[in-house]
Scaffold this motif. Structure first.
Motif, PDB file in Angstrom:
ATOM      1  N   MET A  28      -8.387 -45.892  28.089  1.00  0.00           N
ATOM      2  CA  MET A  28      -7.442 -44.304  28.707  1.00  0.00           C
ATOM      3  C   MET A  28      -6.946 -43.314  28.611  1.00  0.00           C
ATOM      4  O   MET A  28      -7.011 -42.960  27.227  1.00  0.00           O
ATOM      5  CB  MET A  28      -6.069 -45.893  28.963  1.00  0.00           C
ATOM      6  N   LEU A  30      -3.851 -40.678  28.214  1.00  0.00           N
ATOM      7  CA  LEU A  30      -2.438 -40.530  28.279  1.00  0.00           C
ATOM      8  C   LEU A  30      -1.908 -39.216  28.147  1.00  0.00           C
ATOM      9  O   LEU A  30      -2.081 -39.158  27.027  1.00  0.00           O
ATOM     10  CB  LEU A  30      -1.424 -41.206  26.964  1.00  0.00           C
ATOM     11  N   LEU A  70       0.489 -50.326  29.255  1.00  0.00           N
ATOM     12  CA  LEU A  70      -0.714 -50.234  29.667  1.00  0.00           C
ATOM     13  C   LEU A  70      -1.663 -51.275  30.063  1.00  0.00           C
ATOM     14  O   LEU A  70      -0.771 -52.414  30.043  1.00  0.00           O
ATOM     15  CB  LEU A  70      -1.208 -49.789  28.038  1.00  0.00           C
ATOM     16  N   VAL A  76      -6.753 -46.169  23.478  1.00  0.00           N
ATOM     17  CA  VAL A  76      -6.216 -45.284  24.124  1.00  0.00           C
ATOM     18  C   VAL A  76      -5.960 -43.469  23.189  1.00  0.00           C
ATOM     19  O   VAL A  76      -6.170 -43.915  22.355  1.00  0.00           O
ATOM     20  CB  VAL A  76      -4.523 -45.772  24.134  1.00  0.00           C
ATOM     21  N   ILE A 109       2.811 -47.586  21.849  1.00  0.00           N
ATOM     22  CA  ILE A 109       1.292 -47.436  22.213  1.00  0.00           C
ATOM     23  C   ILE A 109       0.488 -48.660  20.565  1.00  0.00           C
ATOM     24  O   ILE A 109      -0.881 -49.342  21.766  1.00  0.00           O
ATOM     25  CB  ILE A 109       0.715 -46.261  22.520  1.00  0.00           C
ATOM     26  N   CYS A 113      -3.702 -51.811  22.228  1.00  0.00           N
ATOM     27  CA  CYS A 113      -5.076 -51.100  21.719  1.00  0.00           C
ATOM     28  C   CYS A 113      -5.426 -51.521  21.162  1.00  0.00           C
ATOM     29  O   CYS A 113      -4.412 -51.486  19.533  1.00  0.00           O
ATOM     30  CB  CYS A 113      -5.227 -49.835  22.527  1.00  0.00           C
TER      31      CYS A 113
END
Length: 172
Positions: A28, A30, A70, A76, A109, A113
């Motif tokens: 991902m 961000l 997420l 990320v 975050i 991940c």
């Protein structure tokens, strides 16, 4: 794992940060840059073009990273802390200190991940003196960067597209 990538403007930090994520899936991006004006829109489009075909799911989030939930992802790429700090700082009048909101968001975050690659701006080496508000922003981003580097497993600066290891090991 937390990897911080820093560098000056057009130093290659974004391309290098992307390369660190490519062996992880799903991945991902961000994005924290708000699209202000034509120049901002051009920068955003340039970064979208750089990511095209690389398998990144893009999520745009300008503030309150701590509130982001997420989808399942292995990696990320957070692009970038300078924009995130400015967004947090200047969302109120008078501006507020963005340190806590930014650090809380990055930690939130990080827990979602396996790999978090954070891009931030090198700040303060130009030796210039700015107005009080800009100096407050620079001081806040400097504190954020110091904390990021201290808590990172690896820290890398890019200069002319060349990654220079500052801490840890350059991931392969």
């Amino acid at each position: 794992m937390l990897i911080t990538v820093t560098g000056g403007s057009a130093s290659g930090k974004s391309a290098y940060a992307e390369s660190l994520c490519l062996s992880h899936a799903p991945r991902m991006y961000l994005a924290c840059m708000q699209p202000y004006g034509e120049e901002g829109a051009r920068r955003i489009e340039r970064h979208r073009a750089m990511r095209k075909g690389k398998g990144f799911l893009t999520v745009e989030r300008y503030t309150d990273l701590a509130g982001v939930r997420l989808p399942a992802c292995a990696a990320v790429l957070l692009e970038d802390v300078g924009n995130l700090a400015a967004n947090e700082m200047f969302q109120s009048d008078p501006p507020c200190d963005p340190y806590e909101a930014v650090m809380r968001g990055i930690e939130a975050i990080r827990t979602q991940c396996a790999l978090l690659v954070v891009v931030t701006d090198e700040i303060g080496s130009d030796g210039a003196v700015y107005d009080e508000t800009t100096e407050a922003y620079r001081a806040a981003l400097g504190r954020i960067n110091r904390k990021l580097f201290a808590s990172s497993d690896a820290a890398i600066e890019t200069v002319a597209g060349i990654p220079i290891l500052l801490k840890g090991e350059i991931p392969r």
